[in-house]
Design an enzyme around this catalytic site. Structure first.
Site, PDB file in Angstrom:
ATOM      1  N   GLU A  61     -10.562 -35.285  -8.028  1.00  0.00           N
ATOM      2  CA  GLU A  61      -9.800 -34.561  -7.014  1.00  0.00           C
ATOM      3  C   GLU A  61      -9.561 -35.423  -5.776  1.00  0.00           C
ATOM      4  O   GLU A  61      -8.481 -35.377  -5.172  1.00  0.00           O
ATOM      5  CB  GLU A  61     -10.507 -33.266  -6.639  1.00  0.00           C
ATOM      6  CG  GLU A  61     -10.426 -32.172  -7.690  1.00  0.00           C
ATOM      7  CD  GLU A  61     -11.309 -32.449  -8.899  1.00  0.00           C
ATOM      8  OE1 GLU A  61     -11.024 -31.910  -9.984  1.00  0.00           O
ATOM      9  OE2 GLU A  61     -12.287 -33.209  -8.751  1.00  0.00           O
ATOM     10  N   HIS A 111     -16.008 -21.222 -10.887  1.00  0.00           N
ATOM     11  CA  HIS A 111     -14.618 -20.939 -11.241  1.00  0.00           C
ATOM     12  C   HIS A 111     -14.114 -19.657 -10.580  1.00  0.00           C
ATOM     13  O   HIS A 111     -13.189 -19.020 -11.093  1.00  0.00           O
ATOM     14  CB  HIS A 111     -14.460 -20.817 -12.768  1.00  0.00           C
ATOM     15  CG  HIS A 111     -14.799 -22.062 -13.514  1.00  0.00           C
ATOM     16  ND1 HIS A 111     -16.083 -22.400 -13.833  1.00  0.00           N
ATOM     17  CD2 HIS A 111     -14.017 -23.068 -13.981  1.00  0.00           C
ATOM     18  CE1 HIS A 111     -16.085 -23.554 -14.485  1.00  0.00           C
ATOM     19  NE2 HIS A 111     -14.845 -23.980 -14.590  1.00  0.00           N
TER      20      HIS A 111
END
Length: 416
Positions: free
Chosen positions: A118, A188
């Site tokens: 990321e 998540h």
């Protein structure tokens, strides 16, 4: 053999318990704030033609949020050859299938996979836009955005400022799937917008339905400022509307009053708006009129719309999935107290996630839902503050900014 016999026996026991619980459910069930029964309600919306200018308003297509995102990306790629879409698994359509077909249409030079980094994805985006490109990176889950935090806060948000306008990162629109989905657990399911609230130079946008998702995403891609575009993944296929097929934009930094009312203002964004709509329906059955505002742009947020509504209703309830402490709701509540104090009939109420790691098994207990919000509405209606209409104006001035002489001699008159 013994394990098989024991397994068969336990299966029969569990089957009997299940049958018994189903038989008794209608008689003994009750609705808990942690897991209310589904409320049947039509959440579909029509295109707001006062806000969205269309060349052909009759040309509509039924889409969910996932499809409207794909459609917006298709339009962005087709309208500007310097636009690039990339991220983890993006070439193959992405884990949520929001980029399906784009690689086949525009090629791997413009729609491609990245390494699982990321920080690298956003760092690459800074270089791409500095060289004149338009970057639409994807962070697969909101929980994964933290390795890129330094790039967002120290590079993306400040690049224009520290180069005195020589370089600009306004071409970055980072798509991020956020929020609870029912089974995601703490890696998540998080809602991380509050971590970026302190960062001047960033814009954060969260849509509530397919019409909003397409228009806000296209506006974000073309914004002169870098944008983090959070997408409520629980609504990817749950929310459907008739969406204009043509290219259109919805203004950023502008909240929307999606339902007018006179007793209490309900403020939220993203998936939380549905919970507000259901809670409002419950409140109406009790004779309480609710005004609902979708914030849409979280940073910088549209305080003018909030202020106008709160001054009318005198009450405000804010909800979001993120933890309550230092969330977006805390900032808004502080500013409402500062600007609308003399119009308030009750303290600002926040119905938000708890100050805990996001739970897996206990997700229904953690999330703000319509019953918790309805409870908050009832609490707001039960409370009553002393307002400026009840205190003479001269005493309001006296006790909001007293002089040293007043502090030593003044007393609140009995009539007040």
């Amino acid at each position: 053999y013994q394990r098989r016999v024991h397994g068969d026996f336990m299966f029969k026991v569990l089957a009997c318990k299940r049958a018994l619980s189903l038989a008794l459910l209608p008689k003994f069930s009750r609705t808990f704030s942690s897991g209310p029964a589904p409320l049947k309600m039509d959440f579909s919306e029509k295109v707001n033609t006062k806000e969205i200018v269309l060349k052909n308003p009759s040309k509509l297509k039924k889409m969910n949020i996932c499809q409207s995102i794909t459609n917006a990306l298709d339009i962005a790629l087709a309208s500007n050859p310097n636009t690039y879409v990339y991220g983890e698994d993006v070439k193959f359509g992405g884990v949520f299938r929001c980029t399906v077909g784009l690689n086949e249409k525009y090629g791997t030079d413009r729609v491609f996979n990245t390494p699982l980094s990321e920080q690298g994805i956003i760092g690459f985006s800074v270089g791409l836009v500095a060289a004149g490109g338009v970057a639409i990176p994807e962070i697969q889950f909101g929980d994964y955005i933290f390795p890129a935090f330094d790039q967002f806060v120290n590079e993306v948000a400040k690049y224009r400022y520290r180069t005195n306008g020589l370089f600009n990162t306004g071409g970055i629109c980072c798509r991020v799937a956020y929020g609870a989905v029912g089974h995601g657990g703490h890696y998540h399911s998080q809602t991380p917008e509050a971590h970026f609230m302190h960062t001047a130079g960033l814009t954060m946008v969260i849509p509530r339905n397919p019409i909003q998702a397409k228009g806000l995403l296209l506006a974000s891609i073309r914004s002169p400022d870098p944008v983090i575009f959070f997408e409520p993944k629980i609504l990817y296929r749950m929310s459907e509307d008739l969406v204009p097929e043509e290219d259109y934009e919805i203004p950023l930094r502008k909240a929307e009053v999606i339902k007018e009312g006179k007793d209490v203002t309900l403020l939220g964004y993203g998936a939380s708006v549905r919970q507000l709509q259901m809670a409002s329906k419950m409140a109406e059955e009790k004779g309480i009129s609710c005004e609902i505002i979708d914030l849409r742009t979280i940073l910088p947020y549209d305080f003018e719309t909030i202020e106008k509504s709160v001054n009318k209703t005198g009450r405000l309830l804010i909800t979001h999935e993120a933890p309550v402490t230092s969330g977006a709701g805390a900032e808004i509540a502080a500013k409402v107290q500062e600007k609308c104090f003399l119009h308030m009939k009750a303290p600002v109420k926040r119905v938000c996630g708890y100050d805990t790691p996001f739970p897996f098994v206990y997700e229904p207990f953690y999330l703000p839902n319509r019953v918790k919000i309805f409870d908050g509405i009832q609490e707001l209606m039960a409370e009553q503050l002393t307002t400026s209409s009840q205190i003479p104006f001269k005493y309001c001035l006296l006790y909001t900014s007293p002089s040293p002489r007043d502090l030593s001699t003044s007393r609140m008159p009995s009539s007040a």
